[in-house]
Scaffold this motif. Structure first.
Motif, PDB file in Angstrom:
ATOM      1  N   THR A   5      56.518 -22.065   4.351  1.00 50.90           N
ATOM      2  CA  THR A   5      55.659 -21.590   3.267  1.00 50.90           C
ATOM      3  C   THR A   5      56.507 -21.029   2.136  1.00 50.90           C
ATOM      4  O   THR A   5      57.337 -20.145   2.366  1.00 50.90           O
ATOM      5  CB  THR A   5      54.711 -20.485   3.772  1.00 50.90           C
ATOM      6  OG1 THR A   5      54.084 -20.917   4.981  1.00 50.90           O
ATOM      7  CG2 THR A   5      53.659 -20.154   2.729  1.00 50.90           C
ATOM      8  N   ASN A   8      55.040 -18.554  -3.079  1.00 54.98           N
ATOM      9  CA  ASN A   8      53.753 -18.615  -3.788  1.00 54.98           C
ATOM     10  C   ASN A   8      52.597 -19.020  -2.868  1.00 54.98           C
ATOM     11  O   ASN A   8      51.464 -19.151  -3.310  1.00 54.98           O
ATOM     12  CB  ASN A   8      53.834 -19.568  -4.980  1.00 54.98           C
ATOM     13  CG  ASN A   8      54.019 -21.012  -4.578  1.00 54.98           C
ATOM     14  OD1 ASN A   8      54.038 -21.357  -3.401  1.00 54.98           O
ATOM     15  ND2 ASN A   8      54.170 -21.879  -5.569  1.00 54.98           N
ATOM     16  N   GLY A   9      52.885 -19.224  -1.571  1.00 55.55           N
ATOM     17  CA  GLY A   9      51.854 -19.549  -0.601  1.00 55.55           C
ATOM     18  C   GLY A   9      51.677 -21.030  -0.308  1.00 55.55           C
ATOM     19  O   GLY A   9      50.920 -21.397   0.577  1.00 55.55           O
ATOM     20  N   ASP A  10      52.366 -21.890  -1.045  1.00 55.60           N
ATOM     21  CA  ASP A  10      52.266 -23.333  -0.813  1.00 55.60           C
ATOM     22  C   ASP A  10      53.017 -23.712   0.470  1.00 55.60           C
ATOM     23  O   ASP A  10      54.201 -23.403   0.619  1.00 55.60           O
ATOM     24  CB  ASP A  10      52.865 -24.129  -1.972  1.00 55.60           C
ATOM     25  CG  ASP A  10      52.031 -24.055  -3.237  1.00 55.60           C
ATOM     26  OD1 ASP A  10      50.856 -23.650  -3.145  1.00 55.60           O
ATOM     27  OD2 ASP A  10      52.571 -24.389  -4.312  1.00 55.60           O
ATOM     28  N   ALA A  11      52.314 -24.383   1.367  1.00 54.40           N
ATOM     29  CA  ALA A  11      52.942 -24.861   2.604  1.00 54.40           C
ATOM     30  C   ALA A  11      53.599 -26.216   2.340  1.00 54.40           C
ATOM     31  O   ALA A  11      53.124 -26.998   1.512  1.00 54.40           O
ATOM     32  CB  ALA A  11      51.897 -24.984   3.700  1.00 54.40           C
ATOM     33  N   LYS A  41      58.636 -17.755   3.061  1.00 50.02           N
ATOM     34  CA  LYS A  41      58.056 -16.515   3.578  1.00 50.02           C
ATOM     35  C   LYS A  41      58.483 -16.225   5.012  1.00 50.02           C
ATOM     36  O   LYS A  41      58.567 -15.070   5.419  1.00 50.02           O
ATOM     37  CB  LYS A  41      56.525 -16.585   3.531  1.00 50.02           C
ATOM     38  CG  LYS A  41      55.939 -16.406   2.166  1.00 50.02           C
ATOM     39  CD  LYS A  41      54.423 -16.338   2.261  1.00 50.02           C
ATOM     40  CE  LYS A  41      53.815 -16.013   0.918  1.00 50.02           C
ATOM     41  NZ  LYS A  41      52.354 -15.894   1.001  1.00 50.02           N
TER      42      LYS A  41
END
Length: 71
Positions: A5, A8-11, A41
Motif C-alpha cells: 500500500t 496515499n492508500g493506493d494498493a 505503509k
C-alpha cells in the motif's frame, strides 16, 4: 507477487524478486534492483514476512535450503 500500500492508500502488487533493500526511516522504503524506490505503509517486518511467504510459494526457499545440503 505481494500486495503493498502506498502512503496515499493506493494498493498495488509488487514482485519481491526485484527488491534490493528495505529501509525504515520512519516510513518503509523499498529500493529495487533497477534503483527505483517505493514508500509503503507496511512495516519492514510485514514486507519481509510477505517476501518469505512468496518465496516459499514459488519454491525458491526449498532451492536455497537444498543448495547447502551434502548428498
Amino acid at each position: 507477487m505481494i500486495s503493498l500500500t502506498r502512503l496515499n492508500g493506493d494498493a498495488f502488487w509488487f514482485n519481491p524478486i526485484y527488491i534490493e533493500k528495505i529501509q525504515c526511516n520512519p516510513d518503509t522504503t523499498i529500493t529495487t534492483t533497477h534503483g527505483k524506490s517505493f514508500v509503503v505503509k507496511e512495516s519492514e517486518e510485514i514486507v519481509i514476512k510477505n517476501m518469505k511467504r512468496f518465496y516459499r510459494e514459488i519454491g525458491l526457499v526449498r532451492i536455497v535450503n537444498k543448495a547447502g545440503e551434502e548428498e
